[in-house]
Design a protein around this motif. Sequence first.
Motif, PDB file in Angstrom:
ATOM      1  N   VAL A 211       0.863  -1.182   0.000  1.00 53.74           N
ATOM      2  CA  VAL A 211       0.000   0.000   0.000  1.00 53.74           C
ATOM      3  C   VAL A 211       0.899   1.231   0.000  1.00 53.74           C
ATOM      4  CG1 VAL A 211      -1.989  -1.054   1.140  1.00 53.74           C
ATOM      5  CG2 VAL A 211      -0.132  -0.104   2.530  1.00 53.74           C
ATOM      6  N   SER A 212       0.328   2.359  -0.365  1.00 51.51           N
ATOM      7  CA  SER A 212       1.128   3.585  -0.414  1.00 51.51           C
ATOM      8  C   SER A 212       1.379   4.117   0.991  1.00 51.51           C
ATOM      9  CB  SER A 212       0.415   4.650  -1.247  1.00 51.51           C
ATOM     10  OG  SER A 212      -0.720   5.135  -0.555  1.00 51.51           O
ATOM     11  N   ASP A 213       2.468   4.828   1.147  1.00 53.11           N
ATOM     12  CA  ASP A 213       2.773   5.456   2.427  1.00 53.11           C
ATOM     13  C   ASP A 213       1.785   6.570   2.762  1.00 53.11           C
ATOM     14  OD1 ASP A 213       5.959   4.904   3.518  1.00 53.11           O
ATOM     15  OD2 ASP A 213       5.347   4.121   1.579  1.00 53.11           O
ATOM     16  N   THR A 214       1.174   7.141   1.731  1.00 59.14           N
ATOM     17  CA  THR A 214       0.241   8.250   1.961  1.00 59.14           C
ATOM     18  C   THR A 214      -1.091   7.783   2.533  1.00 59.14           C
ATOM     19  OG1 THR A 214      -0.502   8.101  -0.339  1.00 59.14           O
ATOM     20  CG2 THR A 214       1.276   9.664   0.161  1.00 59.14           C
ATOM     21  N   ASP A 215      -1.460   6.516   2.294  1.00 56.71           N
ATOM     22  CA  ASP A 215      -2.731   5.992   2.813  1.00 56.71           C
ATOM     23  C   ASP A 215      -2.576   4.519   3.190  1.00 56.71           C
ATOM     24  OD1 ASP A 215      -5.323   5.783   3.601  1.00 56.71           O
ATOM     25  OD2 ASP A 215      -6.218   6.006   1.610  1.00 56.71           O
ATOM     26  N   PRO A 216      -1.765   4.212   4.212  1.00 57.13           N
ATOM     27  CA  PRO A 216      -1.467   2.818   4.545  1.00 57.13           C
ATOM     28  C   PRO A 216      -2.650   2.048   5.110  1.00 57.13           C
ATOM     29  CG  PRO A 216      -0.564   4.278   6.213  1.00 57.13           C
ATOM     30  CD  PRO A 216      -1.050   5.154   5.108  1.00 57.13           C
ATOM     31  N   PHE A 217      -3.707   2.771   5.544  1.00 57.49           N
ATOM     32  CA  PHE A 217      -4.875   2.100   6.128  1.00 57.49           C
ATOM     33  C   PHE A 217      -6.060   2.060   5.167  1.00 57.49           C
ATOM     34  CE2 PHE A 217      -2.858   4.181   9.993  1.00 57.49           C
ATOM     35  CZ  PHE A 217      -2.089   3.063  10.280  1.00 57.49           C
ATOM     36  N   LEU A 218      -5.768   2.216   3.884  1.00 57.31           N
ATOM     37  CA  LEU A 218      -6.815   2.219   2.867  1.00 57.31           C
ATOM     38  C   LEU A 218      -7.733   1.012   2.983  1.00 57.31           C
ATOM     39  CD1 LEU A 218      -7.992   3.343   0.150  1.00 57.31           C
ATOM     40  CD2 LEU A 218      -6.269   1.920  -1.012  1.00 57.31           C
ATOM     41  N   PHE A 219      -7.152  -0.173   3.037  1.00 53.29           N
ATOM     42  CA  PHE A 219      -7.948  -1.396   3.102  1.00 53.29           C
ATOM     43  C   PHE A 219      -8.647  -1.537   4.453  1.00 53.29           C
ATOM     44  CE2 PHE A 219      -5.410  -2.411  -0.577  1.00 53.29           C
ATOM     45  CZ  PHE A 219      -6.243  -3.201  -1.353  1.00 53.29           C
ATOM     46  N   TYR A 220      -7.935  -1.192   5.520  1.00 58.09           N
ATOM     47  CA  TYR A 220      -8.510  -1.369   6.854  1.00 58.09           C
ATOM     48  C   TYR A 220      -9.737  -0.487   7.066  1.00 58.09           C
ATOM     49  CZ  TYR A 220      -4.311  -3.989   7.953  1.00 58.09           C
ATOM     50  OH  TYR A 220      -3.319  -4.926   7.949  1.00 58.09           O
ATOM     51  N   LYS A 221      -9.671   0.738   6.602  1.00 56.40           N
ATOM     52  CA  LYS A 221     -10.811   1.648   6.781  1.00 56.40           C
ATOM     53  C   LYS A 221     -12.019   1.175   5.974  1.00 56.40           C
ATOM     54  CE  LYS A 221      -8.255   5.241   5.787  1.00 56.40           C
ATOM     55  NZ  LYS A 221      -7.806   6.637   5.525  1.00 56.40           N
ATOM     56  N   ARG A 222     -11.776   0.701   4.764  1.00 60.30           N
ATOM     57  CA  ARG A 222     -12.874   0.190   3.942  1.00 60.30           C
ATOM     58  C   ARG A 222     -13.467  -1.083   4.555  1.00 60.30           C
ATOM     59  NH1 ARG A 222     -17.388   0.436   1.013  1.00 60.30           N
ATOM     60  NH2 ARG A 222     -17.491  -1.213  -0.569  1.00 60.30           N
ATOM     61  N   ILE A 223     -12.605  -1.986   5.005  1.00 56.87           N
ATOM     62  CA  ILE A 223     -13.079  -3.233   5.604  1.00 56.87           C
ATOM     63  C   ILE A 223     -13.820  -2.956   6.909  1.00 56.87           C
ATOM     64  CG2 ILE A 223     -12.300  -5.384   6.690  1.00 56.87           C
ATOM     65  CD1 ILE A 223     -10.063  -5.421   4.512  1.00 56.87           C
TER      66      ILE A 223
END
Length: 280
Positions: A211-223
């Motif tokens: 994942v990108s350093d700018t949004d490392p929690f992209l998947f976690y927030k969606r899940i």
Amino acid sequence: MNYHQLHRDWQSELQATYGKEEVTALLKLTLEHYLKIEPVRLRLLDQLPSEVIPKITAVKDKLAQQQPIQYILGTTAFCELQLNVGPGVLIPRPETEELVHWILQEQDVQPLKVVDLCTGSGAIALALKAARPAWELTAVELSKEALVIANENAEQLDLAVDFIAADVLQDELSGGPYDVMVSNPPYVRDSERSLMQTNVLEHEPEMALFVSDTDPFLFYKRIAALAAKHLKPGGSLYLEINEYLSKELLTALAPFGFAMDLRQDSYLKDRMLKCQKKSK
């Protein structure tokens, strides 16, 4: 050629890359795969069957190119299951086994409805189904290559898991509400590539890792958003997480209102997180 001669040959060619103990482990794994015998019997072999020598040599040559042994042999062990794996799918890790064990320790054996997001080879879903046959298992994956392998594993193991092609970042989740949700999503930041082994960087699928350093929690927030919507009251979401970002992840998921339980793996690294939805 006997085992000891072969061992010396492998150590001579591979020790500089893998280290002495790992070369021994790789050789034993290879011989077990092709000879189908117990590890303790390997050293007693006076003569290896001539037909397997070319296969074993081919494995050694691919290891010298730093290809993962699991891809070379086409299989790996996970929670006492033997799973097919290939270059299009992430190789299941021991820490993911610990996530499965945590779920099994906490959840009743009564029939539960469970979904595994970003399933890859199907490892988590299949391990849960094997241990809890009464559970209804659904697994979601975007990669077509991974879904082919996951379905092959389910058929080979005779385990009923419903695999669905979908993108968890964009598609809506159907089939709920669920008692349990689980995911081992991509969580390695691009900046952490230098910490990873060459055989991982050059051969395992990037989309399953980074994942990108700018949004490392992209998947976690969606899940987490999906869990807030599709979990039953009192239901739980189990996540494998980045050991370096555990505290930051707790902060990022706080707005979803879950009761959260952070756990370490056997190496004492922050590796697992349970998010429990409030009961009504």
